[in-house]
Design a protein around this motif. Sequence first.
Motif, PDB file in Angstrom:
ATOM      1  N   ALA A 165      19.846  36.370   7.524  1.00  0.00           N
ATOM      2  CA  ALA A 165      20.526  35.333   8.297  1.00  0.00           C
ATOM      3  C   ALA A 165      21.922  35.148   7.722  1.00  0.00           C
ATOM      4  N   ARG A 166      22.825  34.771   8.591  1.00  0.00           N
ATOM      5  CA  ARG A 166      24.181  34.447   8.133  1.00  0.00           C
ATOM      6  C   ARG A 166      24.168  33.037   7.547  1.00  0.00           C
ATOM      7  N   ALA A 167      24.776  32.917   6.409  1.00  0.00           N
ATOM      8  CA  ALA A 167      24.874  31.606   5.746  1.00  0.00           C
ATOM      9  C   ALA A 167      26.303  31.402   5.268  1.00  0.00           C
ATOM     10  N   ASP A 168      26.559  30.203   4.761  1.00  0.00           N
ATOM     11  CA  ASP A 168      27.928  29.881   4.365  1.00  0.00           C
ATOM     12  C   ASP A 168      28.436  30.770   3.233  1.00  0.00           C
ATOM     13  N   ASN A 169      27.547  31.271   2.411  1.00  0.00           N
ATOM     14  CA  ASN A 169      27.972  32.106   1.291  1.00  0.00           C
ATOM     15  C   ASN A 169      27.662  33.580   1.520  1.00  0.00           C
ATOM     16  N   GLY A 170      27.522  33.993   2.809  1.00  0.00           N
ATOM     17  CA  GLY A 170      27.295  35.399   3.103  1.00  0.00           C
ATOM     18  C   GLY A 170      25.996  35.597   3.849  1.00  0.00           C
ATOM     19  N   VAL A 171      25.181  36.525   3.361  1.00  0.00           N
ATOM     20  CA  VAL A 171      23.912  36.870   4.006  1.00  0.00           C
ATOM     21  C   VAL A 171      22.763  36.377   3.146  1.00  0.00           C
ATOM     22  N   ALA A 172      21.840  35.679   3.776  1.00  0.00           N
ATOM     23  CA  ALA A 172      20.656  35.187   3.069  1.00  0.00           C
ATOM     24  C   ALA A 172      19.458  36.030   3.482  1.00  0.00           C
ATOM     25  N   ALA A 173      18.715  36.550   2.503  1.00  0.00           N
ATOM     26  CA  ALA A 173      17.541  37.383   2.777  1.00  0.00           C
ATOM     27  C   ALA A 173      16.314  36.508   2.973  1.00  0.00           C
ATOM     28  N   HIS A 174      15.375  37.081   3.701  1.00  0.00           N
ATOM     29  CA  HIS A 174      14.139  36.358   3.964  1.00  0.00           C
ATOM     30  C   HIS A 174      13.199  36.461   2.768  1.00  0.00           C
ATOM     31  N   PHE A 175      12.327  35.504   2.694  1.00  0.00           N
ATOM     32  CA  PHE A 175      11.319  35.401   1.652  1.00  0.00           C
ATOM     33  C   PHE A 175      10.483  36.683   1.554  1.00  0.00           C
ATOM     34  N   VAL A 176      10.033  37.204   2.724  1.00  0.00           N
ATOM     35  CA  VAL A 176       9.163  38.387   2.691  1.00  0.00           C
ATOM     36  C   VAL A 176       9.940  39.633   2.292  1.00  0.00           C
ATOM     37  N   LEU A 177      11.218  39.701   2.668  1.00  0.00           N
ATOM     38  CA  LEU A 177      12.031  40.853   2.280  1.00  0.00           C
ATOM     39  C   LEU A 177      12.275  40.852   0.773  1.00  0.00           C
ATOM     40  N   ARG A 178      12.567  39.710   0.237  1.00  0.00           N
ATOM     41  CA  ARG A 178      12.766  39.595  -1.218  1.00  0.00           C
ATOM     42  C   ARG A 178      11.497  39.994  -1.965  1.00  0.00           C
ATOM     43  N   THR A 179      10.371  39.503  -1.473  1.00  0.00           N
ATOM     44  CA  THR A 179       9.110  39.760  -2.167  1.00  0.00           C
ATOM     45  C   THR A 179       8.730  41.236  -2.105  1.00  0.00           C
ATOM     46  N   ALA A 180       8.851  41.851  -0.903  1.00  0.00           N
ATOM     47  CA  ALA A 180       8.502  43.262  -0.764  1.00  0.00           C
ATOM     48  C   ALA A 180       9.405  44.137  -1.621  1.00  0.00           C
ATOM     49  N   ALA A 181      10.693  43.818  -1.662  1.00  0.00           N
ATOM     50  CA  ALA A 181      11.614  44.602  -2.482  1.00  0.00           C
ATOM     51  C   ALA A 181      11.308  44.425  -3.962  1.00  0.00           C
ATOM     52  N   LEU A 182      10.966  43.193  -4.356  1.00  0.00           N
ATOM     53  CA  LEU A 182      10.638  42.932  -5.758  1.00  0.00           C
ATOM     54  C   LEU A 182       9.371  43.684  -6.157  1.00  0.00           C
ATOM     55  N   ALA A 183       8.390  43.726  -5.256  1.00  0.00           N
ATOM     56  CA  ALA A 183       7.149  44.436  -5.543  1.00  0.00           C
ATOM     57  C   ALA A 183       7.378  45.932  -5.651  1.00  0.00           C
ATOM     58  N   ALA A 184       8.322  46.463  -4.857  1.00  0.00           N
ATOM     59  CA  ALA A 184       8.610  47.896  -4.871  1.00  0.00           C
ATOM     60  C   ALA A 184       9.605  48.270  -5.954  1.00  0.00           C
ATOM     61  N   ARG A 185      10.170  47.261  -6.603  1.00  0.00           N
ATOM     62  CA  ARG A 185      11.199  47.482  -7.630  1.00  0.00           C
ATOM     63  C   ARG A 185      12.354  48.302  -7.052  1.00  0.00           C
ATOM     64  N   SER A 186      12.719  47.928  -5.850  1.00  0.00           N
ATOM     65  CA  SER A 186      13.794  48.665  -5.174  1.00  0.00           C
ATOM     66  C   SER A 186      14.551  47.711  -4.279  1.00  0.00           C
ATOM     67  N   ASP A 187      15.857  47.791  -4.309  1.00  0.00           N
ATOM     68  CA  ASP A 187      16.652  46.951  -3.417  1.00  0.00           C
ATOM     69  C   ASP A 187      16.486  47.425  -1.967  1.00  0.00           C
ATOM     70  N   PRO A 188      16.375  46.503  -1.038  1.00  0.00           N
ATOM     71  CA  PRO A 188      16.241  46.905   0.369  1.00  0.00           C
ATOM     72  C   PRO A 188      17.577  47.423   0.908  1.00  0.00           C
TER      73      PRO A 188
END
Length: 623
Positions: free
Chosen positions: A190-213
């Motif tokens: 989503a667009r936010a005042d400080n740039g792009v904000a990632a979703h909760f599920v995207l952050r979690t999946a990337a953290l679990a995969a140890r890889s940036d989306p």
Amino acid sequence: MPRLESISRPGRTKRRFALLMFVAALGWSGWLAHLHIAGRATPLDYLEAAATDLRMRLAGPRMPPKDVAIVAIDDEIVRREGGFPISRTTMARLIETIAAAHPRALAVDVLFLEDGRQPEADHALAAALRKVPAVLAAAAVFDEATNEGGIPVATAVHRPIPVIGAAALTGLVNLSEDAAGVPRHLPLVARADNGVAAHFVLRTAALAARSDPVLTEGQVRIGPAVIRLDLGYHLPLRPYGPRRTIQTLSAAALLDGTAPVAALADRVVVIGATALGGSDTFATAFDPVMPGVELLATGIAHLTTGDGLVRDARVRRLDGVAAGILAGAAVLLIALAPPLPAAILVLLLLAAWFALGTVAFSQGIWMSAALPLAAAGLPTLLCAVARQTLDRRQGLRLARSEQALRRLQPAALAERLAWDPTYLAAPLTREIPVLFIDLTGFTGQSERLGPVRTRALLKTFHDLVDETASSHKGLVVNFMGDGAMVVFGALDPDPAKAENAVRAASDLIVRTRDWIARDPELAGAGRALDVRIGAHSGPAILSRLGSDTNQQVTATGDTVNVASRLLAVASEAKARLAVSADLLTAAGIVEPAGLFDERRTASIRGRSQPIAVWLTREPARLP
């Protein structure tokens, strides 16, 4: 003449109508497809929502992946805490317990937006979070009408307080609902005042995969996995089943040690509220009160396993193509085919598309049900109404044409051709009586009367002949100015045809004489205007004469020629009726001498043998 004459006007009208409806259907379906491909909201979204829920129920629940688990803040722990939310001290203990199992990632669907009453509890929670790769919930406020290329624009983002937020990543927990209020997508960015904000599920999946989306057009790459996304980087949601389909452990049981914490090892753990009144719930196809944490866990599972729904720009374009094909095919069927088979085929086409979409949905491809149905439905309905109106008008036109054409043929012959169009397509030889009638002296009278009155008198005479012949089952096959040709037994075999012909000849003499006597303009003509009839019976050829496009049903052959020549015999003898002995024999009149004035043997031009003829000046006195 060019073959264009063979193309009927109704056929051309129908083809033009079909082409017009086809173009209109393509225009309508094209407009709907454009809105669908662009992701615009339309009233069809309500129909699509119902169809999607139906497809989910038909496909049934699925086995969820084993590497995602939920730790529920359930009614039991809320009861122990005395209410919701639970204390941050308890939350810290819960996270430390989970961290001891070494999960692959921890996602906490709890908002920590304000400082706690006990600062040490906030620090303890932050310390617990640092022991495990974790993502905390943040919430965005959206203006539904604002987006950039399909990406929602947040007017505000509520994040965890700095003390807690610094210990973990954060992600938005917002869900995207359809027109019916059912969550269908997760906006991964989503667009936010400080740039792009990632979703909760995207952050979690990337953290679990140890890889940036890595987000590219229409997809996201997380490690080796590539997930296809809907417009605006939206992830389609497909719940696995009702609540607790994803393995769920009670937070109270974990803290008590009655639940095996080791079951969370190397798994993605999602903490969230399921307590009554303490969590957001949503209606889904499988459960009317699905906890939001389970939908978030579903989204994480889709990203980590790739078992979600595929609905991207390519699928939407396929929907648009299908809408155009179905709409065009449906209106062509309705416009050109017989109504009932066309309606059945259209319903089968739409049912086949829905069945295909249902099968595809079960395989993870979300094809639109509403778009093709709406694209084909409205044009088909309008086409059916227009077709009915057109057919009614054509039916009235054809009825008027048939009525006009029937006047060009005897009524009995017209009826026969109506139910048996092949009648006399091949010539038929049959024994029939043939009668010729001539209004003698009428040519001189027509010069005196003028064309208008002459036509009126001929019309009266022709009506008289037709009525008299029909009353004796005769068929007037030709009117020839002031004469006519009548045949008997031509349509179907008739054992009384010869007798009918003799009686018709006698009646024609009486009725014609009475008509001449009654008409003021003809009564003064005296013997100058009279009627003569020649009649004979024998084999004749019944056939259609003329070209392929202009035919006349008539009788030909020697019998017809003899009947015609008998008119001359009657004229020479100053008689009104000349009947061959063959006809009288066929009529069963064995003693004609008492009925006729005289018998003659007449030579007929074109015949080698003379024939016997009976003559009378007055109507034959038949028994």
